[in-house]
Design a protein around this motif. Structure first.
Motif, mmCIF file in Angstrom:
data_model
loop_
_atom_site.group_PDB
_atom_site.id
_atom_site.type_symbol
_atom_site.label_atom_id
_atom_site.label_comp_id
_atom_site.label_asym_id
_atom_site.label_seq_id
_atom_site.Cartn_x
_atom_site.Cartn_y
_atom_site.Cartn_z
ATOM 1 N N MET A 125 -50.632 20.293 -28.060
ATOM 2 C CA MET A 125 -51.226 20.882 -29.259
ATOM 3 C C MET A 125 -52.697 20.516 -29.315
ATOM 4 O O MET A 125 -53.070 19.385 -28.995
ATOM 5 C CB MET A 125 -50.551 20.378 -30.533
ATOM 6 C CG MET A 125 -51.106 21.038 -31.802
ATOM 7 S SD MET A 125 -50.818 20.079 -33.312
ATOM 8 C CE MET A 125 -52.041 18.770 -33.145
ATOM 9 N N SER A 258 -51.321 26.966 -23.892
ATOM 10 C CA SER A 258 -52.225 26.742 -25.024
ATOM 11 C C SER A 258 -53.641 27.166 -24.673
ATOM 12 O O SER A 258 -54.342 27.782 -25.493
ATOM 13 C CB SER A 258 -52.195 25.265 -25.419
ATOM 14 O OG SER A 258 -50.886 24.853 -25.770
ATOM 15 N N ALA A 331 -45.041 29.299 -27.216
ATOM 16 C CA ALA A 331 -46.448 28.913 -27.359
ATOM 17 C C ALA A 331 -47.125 29.910 -28.279
ATOM 18 O O ALA A 331 -46.766 31.088 -28.290
ATOM 19 C CB ALA A 331 -47.150 28.876 -25.998
ATOM 20 N N VAL A 343 -53.678 25.602 -31.341
ATOM 21 C CA VAL A 343 -52.814 26.209 -30.337
ATOM 22 C C VAL A 343 -51.774 25.171 -29.935
ATOM 23 O O VAL A 343 -52.055 23.965 -29.940
ATOM 24 C CB VAL A 343 -53.605 26.688 -29.107
ATOM 25 C CG1 VAL A 343 -54.434 27.909 -29.439
ATOM 26 C CG2 VAL A 343 -54.504 25.583 -28.557
ATOM 27 N N ALA A 344 -50.590 25.647 -29.578
ATOM 28 C CA ALA A 344 -49.528 24.722 -29.190
ATOM 29 C C ALA A 344 -48.602 25.396 -28.200
ATOM 30 O O ALA A 344 -48.421 26.623 -28.229
ATOM 31 C CB ALA A 344 -48.750 24.249 -30.417
ATOM 32 N N GLY A 345 -48.023 24.583 -27.305
ATOM 33 C CA GLY A 345 -47.085 25.094 -26.326
ATOM 34 C C GLY A 345 -45.992 24.089 -26.048
ATOM 35 O O GLY A 345 -46.245 22.871 -26.039
#
Length: 381
Positions: A125, A258, A331, A343-345
């Motif tokens: 993140m 991300s 994501a 952003v996150a994955g």
């Protein structure tokens, strides 16, 4: 005595008369000098080499002396200055630039993953606006499943910017590109043609595998798109097989997913209109049971439809999931109530169709929530 008083009266009248005469002569002299100077300046004023202040230019005497050399400012120019665009002073686009690790979140992720030791998990993140990030095995290549469709969409929209692809260009379904599993395009006859905008949208909306294969082929094939991923610093993202790739040979990482999204949102890649298309297409994704639901849980949202629950709290998630049974992924771009973005994955590998895999992604997403709370702003009087 009388002669003395008479002389003082004569002297008293003589002083004011001389003063008045001197003032008159000085006024005439200054007027001549000013008039001569203005006439000398008139050509330069006419050529706009010298601009007179409005309070002076509006005087009738100045207009008489300089004639047409002086033009009062037009209402159009004045309105133009008043309506000039205002330079934005709010939140600006931020690049993918991790600076300070949120150790509490990284450690919490490790604790959650340790509770399911037979599962392999990866998480990342980044809060784009301040560079704070958390990571857990974030760069490890893992089975991408359908999450690889996000960087594929990015690569295709780059072609749109380059002018080598049109958004309504028809793409032809061939036998090699037919992909089973998710989607409906595989059920259409070979030779069917679909506009690019429909193919790109269905690739994300319902995760259509045939649409994805059409996109890969239009981007130049696997070798070409993989080379572009390397140029974009997405080292773990590799297309090795056509979709659905149930064996999990196509790979990516939580960090790569991300970064791919951040490259678009930051403005580093894609022109404004293509960035709009990226967000529009990502916004059509139907599956919201992983990252969005986990974030909703972490924020204390009531059980129900995640998108609506998050919207009531001021959040919006543009995400794309992946699911091949042995691997799950999600994501996305997260818009916060205060205008900031993150952003996150997440990726998890485990036994086939094990519900613990999807639940782990939700728990990892929920753990982000305390770090994605909006910055409070006092009410203005």
């Amino acid at each position: 005595m009388s002669s003395s008083r008479s002389s003082r009266r004569s002297a008293g009248w003589k002083g004011p008369a001389q003063l008045i005469l001197r003032l008159v002569l000085m006024g005439v002299g200054l007027g001549l000098l000013t008039g001569s100077g203005l006439r000398l300046l008139a050509p330069r004023v006419q050529q706009q080499e010298i601009t007179l202040p409005s309070w002076l230019a509006d005087q009738a005497l100045i207009t008489t002396l300089l004639g047409n050399a002086v033009e009062p400012p037009s209402t159009e120019n004045a309105a133009g200055k008043q309506n000039a665009p205002v330079v934005a002073k709010g939140l600006k686009q931020a690049r993918f630039a991790p600076r300070q690790e949120i150790r509490a979140l990284s450690e919490r992720w490790l604790e959650l993953a340790a509770q399911q030791s037979d599962l392999q998990a990866s998480a990342y993140m980044l809060i784009l606006d301040d560079g704070r990030f958390a990571a857990m095995q974030a760069e490890r290549p893992m089975a991408a499943a359908s999450s690889i469709k996000t960087p594929i969409l990015l690569a295709v929209l780059e072609l749109l910017d380059q002018g080598t692809l049109q958004w309504n260009e028809p793409l032809t379904l061939t036998e090699e590109l037919v992909g089973g599993g998710a989607g409906w395009m595989a059920s259409r006859p070979l030779g069917s043609r679909f506009p690019t905008h429909e193919v790109a949208t269905e690739m994300i909306r319902v995760s259509d595998n045939s649409a994805t294969n059409l996109m890969i082929a239009r981007a130049g094939g696997m070798d070409a798109i993989n080379a572009r991923f390397q140029e974009l610093d997405l080292p773990s993202t590799v297309v090795n097989n056509w979709l659905p790739d149930l064996d999990g040979t196509n790979t990516t990482s939580a960090r790569d997913l991300s970064r791919a999204i951040a490259l678009v949102d930051s403005g580093e890649l894609l022109a404004p209109r293509s960035r709009d298309l990226f967000r529009e297409v990502m916004g059509t994704s139907i599956t919201n049971t992983l990252l969005p639901r986990g974030l909703m849980r972490g924020l204390g949202g009531a059980q129900g439809e995640p998108d609506a629950s998050l919207a009531r709290k001021g959040y919006r998630v543009y995400n794309k999931t992946g699911d091949i049974g042995i691997a799950y992924a999600d994501a996305g771009l997260i818009e916060l109530p205060d205008g900031r973005r993150a952003v996150a994955g997440f990726l998890v590998e485990g036994p086939f169709n094990d519900p613990r895999s999807t639940e782990l992604i939700r728990r990892l997403a929920a753990a982000m929530a305390p770090h994605l709370k909006p910055i409070l702003v006092p009410a203005k009087p």
